[in-house]
Scaffold this active site. Structure first.
Site, mmCIF file in Angstrom:
data_model
loop_
_atom_site.group_PDB
_atom_site.id
_atom_site.type_symbol
_atom_site.label_atom_id
_atom_site.label_comp_id
_atom_site.label_asym_id
_atom_site.label_seq_id
_atom_site.Cartn_x
_atom_site.Cartn_y
_atom_site.Cartn_z
ATOM 1 N N ILE A 98 0.254 9.715 8.162
ATOM 2 C CA ILE A 98 -0.491 8.890 9.103
ATOM 3 C C ILE A 98 -0.163 7.416 8.897
ATOM 4 O O ILE A 98 0.331 7.010 7.841
ATOM 5 C CB ILE A 98 -2.013 9.103 8.964
ATOM 6 C CG1 ILE A 98 -2.485 8.730 7.557
ATOM 7 C CG2 ILE A 98 -2.389 10.530 9.314
ATOM 8 C CD1 ILE A 98 -3.984 8.797 7.355
ATOM 9 N N ASP A 110 0.856 -1.189 0.000
ATOM 10 C CA ASP A 110 0.000 0.000 0.000
ATOM 11 C C ASP A 110 0.890 1.237 0.000
ATOM 12 O O ASP A 110 1.362 1.684 1.039
ATOM 13 C CB ASP A 110 -0.914 0.010 1.221
ATOM 14 C CG ASP A 110 -1.935 1.147 1.175
ATOM 15 O OD1 ASP A 110 -1.748 2.089 0.374
ATOM 16 O OD2 ASP A 110 -2.912 1.098 1.931
ATOM 17 N N GLY A 113 -4.406 2.412 8.047
ATOM 18 C CA GLY A 113 -5.468 1.851 8.873
ATOM 19 C C GLY A 113 -5.279 0.359 9.085
ATOM 20 O O GLY A 113 -5.522 -0.160 10.175
ATOM 21 N N HIS A 141 0.909 8.260 3.540
ATOM 22 C CA HIS A 141 1.595 7.598 4.650
ATOM 23 C C HIS A 141 3.098 7.878 4.680
ATOM 24 O O HIS A 141 3.790 7.417 5.588
ATOM 25 C CB HIS A 141 1.362 6.090 4.582
ATOM 26 C CG HIS A 141 -0.079 5.708 4.564
ATOM 27 N ND1 HIS A 141 -0.930 5.959 5.621
ATOM 28 C CD2 HIS A 141 -0.824 5.104 3.607
ATOM 29 C CE1 HIS A 141 -2.141 5.521 5.312
ATOM 30 N NE2 HIS A 141 -2.111 4.999 4.106
#
Length: 288
Positions: A210, A190, A213, A195
């Site tokens: 961040i 991903d 998830g 990110h």
């Protein structure tokens, strides 16, 4: 320009055929923080590729991953304003530590929350052995398209969240994340720049990059595996949770658990709930 629901519901996501090694299985576990305690033999069984390494069942969420396909311009999605909203994993058979798999992903639903309120996109991936066709897992996810509401579609959510008990949790497990953890985790497939790139994160409304998830969910899975299953990966048959808020790499995740498999996770430093409505179900042979 309004999102075209018919185009998105019928969007072709090519199957992904992937070979993975014992080293890949170990790296995935390391990217979740397994092995942080070098004296914990239970953790080492997932990260030491030189021994009889075990594959973490939750690795099914990254194997056969179609990549950041929603970032393709022809989807019509505002890729800078989407976030992972929900995730579930249904395990059908044990994932071997190495092998070749095929992930077949499709869009299964689209919900319009209204103008200025975004939309929900539902997708499903079936992960199977590339040779035998044996299904290892079915993963289902919901993506919140924050910039794409108002196209006139159905407004009824397709999934109802699990309600965690109102009583005090029976067990609490704290696990740290590392400041560079998102950079490790993105190597699982991903590569959304939100990110890794401060500039992209800022465009998405975040003060800094961040954590994925699915990495947050993986850390919670580690807590559940430790707290409810004594690191016995065969005990879990299904897992689901809803994402509430982003995690910044380096924060501590506290997973609160109940004996019925309910769970939620919060960031200790900000006392902020980041996973809610969680439920992990026992495999049939364990529930009898």
């Amino acid at each position: 320009m309004a999102l075209d629901p018919d185009h998105l519901l019928n969007y072709c996501i090519p199957p992904v055929r992937q070979h993975y090694s014992r080293q890949d299985s170990a790296f995935y576990a390391l990217s979740l923080g397994f092995g942080a305690d070098p004296m914990d033999e239970a953790q080492l069984s997932f990260v030491d590729a030189n021994r009889d390494v075990q594959a973490l069942p939750c690795m099914a969420v990254v194997l056969g991953h179609p990549g950041f396909w929603l970032g393709n311009p022809d989807t019509g999605v505002d890729a800078l304003r989407l976030v992972h909203a929900e995730q579930s994993v249904e395990w059908r058979s044990a994932l071997p530590p190495e092998g070749e798999v095929i992930g077949r992903t499709r869009v299964t639903g689209l919900v319009d929350k209204g103008p200025g309120k975004g939309a929900l996109l539902y997708s499903e991936k079936v992960l199977s052995d590339a040779v035998s066709g044996e299904v290892y897992a079915i993963t289902r996810g919901t993506t919140f398209l924050r910039g794409d509401g108002g196209f006139g579609g159905d407004r009824q959510s397709l999934c109802q969240p699990h309600r965690v008990p109102e009583r005090t949790p029976e067990l609490v497990v704290d696990l740290p994340t590392r400041s560079e953890q998102a950079l490790y985790y993105r190597l699982n497939g991903d590569d959304n720049p939100i990110h890794s790139s401060p500039a992209t994160a800022a465009k998405g409304g975040f003060e800094r990059p961040i954590l994925h998830g699915l990495c947050t969910l993986g850390v919670a899975y580690h807590a559940l595996l430790r707290g409810l299953a004594d690191y016995r990966v065969e005990r879990f048959a299904h897992l689901q949770a809803r994402f509430c808020a982003p995690v910044f790499p380096g924060e501590t995740l506290r997973t609160e658990m109940w004996n019925d498999g309910s769970f939620r996770t919060r960031v200790v430093e900000r006392d902020l709930l980041v996973l809610d409505n969680g439920l992990v179900s026992l495999a049939q042979e364990e529930s009898n």
